[in-house]
Design a protein around this motif. Structure first.
Motif, mmCIF file in Angstrom:
data_model
loop_
_atom_site.group_PDB
_atom_site.id
_atom_site.type_symbol
_atom_site.label_atom_id
_atom_site.label_comp_id
_atom_site.label_asym_id
_atom_site.label_seq_id
_atom_site.Cartn_x
_atom_site.Cartn_y
_atom_site.Cartn_z
ATOM 1 N N ASN A 78 0.832 -1.335 0.028
ATOM 2 C CA ASN A 78 0.120 -0.195 0.020
ATOM 3 C C ASN A 78 1.196 1.190 0.104
ATOM 4 N N ASP B 265 -3.477 -7.370 -2.251
ATOM 5 C CA ASP B 265 -2.284 -5.699 -2.532
ATOM 6 C C ASP B 265 -2.410 -4.411 -3.080
ATOM 7 N N THR B 266 -2.157 -2.986 -2.671
ATOM 8 C CA THR B 266 -3.046 -2.461 -3.533
ATOM 9 C C THR B 266 -1.962 -1.219 -4.291
ATOM 10 N N VAL C 102 0.380 4.276 -5.560
ATOM 11 C CA VAL C 102 1.298 3.496 -4.387
ATOM 12 C C VAL C 102 2.483 3.166 -6.278
#
Length: 330
Positions: free
Chosen positions: A35, A54-55, A60
């Motif tokens: 993130n 997951d980002t 990001v």
């Protein structure tokens, strides 16, 4: 290459370290998810490896690019958590594992169907307490039932083959018809007919803007009264609040899910000593005709071996400057 893994567990390092003996990459593992707070940890690495929750949004990705990341390797098939347009603009390549073991997810789909139908989870608990009464445990013959599959990729096709083995009539919908459908005995149809005629509906499609909340109040209303709904694909395919309304009314008689639209704050962690704050999820748990597993459909040794091998091959192909067979583009 120097690769940093996010959201990694012991089983990830076990299988990837074993597979890496054939590739000799430098692998580092973080349990923390990717993130905006953790992206800076990727500095000094050339690539990262991420998982389903997951980002990798534009913010990001910008941080990753500033840290020198040139490749994102997804150790999964889904890629809806990556902003592909932002990645392309930043010169970051994205690769995935398009297929690992379709049998793992297909077989888990059948496990959910059979458990919900024959109520083996409830029977197990009863017998442990010395209760051998059969009241409330009646199921139905799967043979002869009509099952609708939405999404007929590798997993959907394997699921169809298994269901045909049980003697089911299989309806299928996908964006295109393939020759395998006729070979397996899938009746290719549109969504309206699939909703109206299926006793069981199982989702096997990717999450895209077009499929987000594919299952909603309107589509549930088109389904048979007492339908069984199964989702082992992506959580956000289903409008959870609409499904809860369907469960309360009895329109949906059974629900089996391995994914949940807000699972990022729940799944893959041990929360047994905490109070779960997600009221919608807790409402789902209150139904005795709902079966939830924590995104484990992929979780077989066969699948993990395949995921590790394909992911590391993707990284090696990038390192060697060869065409990326499993690249994902905007």
């Amino acid at each position: 290459m120097n690769v940093l893994f996010f959201s990694s567990k012991v089983y990830d390092s076990t299988f990837f370290n074993a597979a890496n003996q054939a590739y000799s990459h430098q692998l580092s593992y973080l349990e923390a998810p990717l993130n905006k707070k953790t992206a800076l940890l990727a500095k000094e690495h050339e690539a990262i490896c991420i998982f389903v929750n997951d980002t990798a949004n534009a913010e990001v990705l910008r941080l990753l690019a500033e840290g020198g990341i040139k490749l994102i390797a997804l150790r999964c098939a889904g890629f809806n958590n990556v902003d592909l347009e932002a990645a392309a603009a930043l010169g970051i390549k994205v690769v995935r594992v398009p297929a690992y073991s379709p049998y793992s997810v297909a077989e888990h789909t059948l496990a959910l169907i059979l458990t919900l139908n024959r109520k083996t989870h409830r029977a197990y608990n009863r017998v442990k307490e010395g209760n051998f009464a059969l009241n409330g445990l009646m199921g139905f013959d799967l043979h002869g039932k009509t099952v609708g599959l939405i999404g007929l990729g590798k997993i959907g096709l394997v699921t169809a083959r298994i269901l045909k083995g049980f003697g089911c009539r299989v309806l299928g919908y996908d964006v295109e018809k393939k020759k395998e459908f006729d070979e397996i005995g899938i009746e290719f149809t549109d969504l309206a007919a699939l909703y109206a005629n299926s006793d069981i509906i199982s989702l096997h499609c990717p999450l895209t803007p077009q499929t987000s909340h594919l299952i909603n109040r309107s589509t549930i209303a088109q389904m048979k009264q007492g339908v069984m709904l199964i989702n082992t694909s992506r959580g956000a395919l289903v409008d959870t609040k609409a499904v809860i309304a369907g469960l309360k009314s009895g329109h949906i008689r059974y629900l089996g899910i391995d994914v949940y639209e807000e699972e990022a704050d729940l799944f893959f962690e041990d929360l047994s000593d905490r109070v779960i704050q997600d009221d919608v999820f807790m409402r789902l748990l209150s139904f005795n005709n709902v079966l939830i597993t924590g995104h484990q459909a992929f979780f077989t040794s066969n699948a993990l071996e395949s995921i590790a091998a394909i992911t590391l091959q993707n990284i090696t192909t990038f390192e060697q400057g060869k065409p990326l067979e499993n690249e994902v583009k905007a």
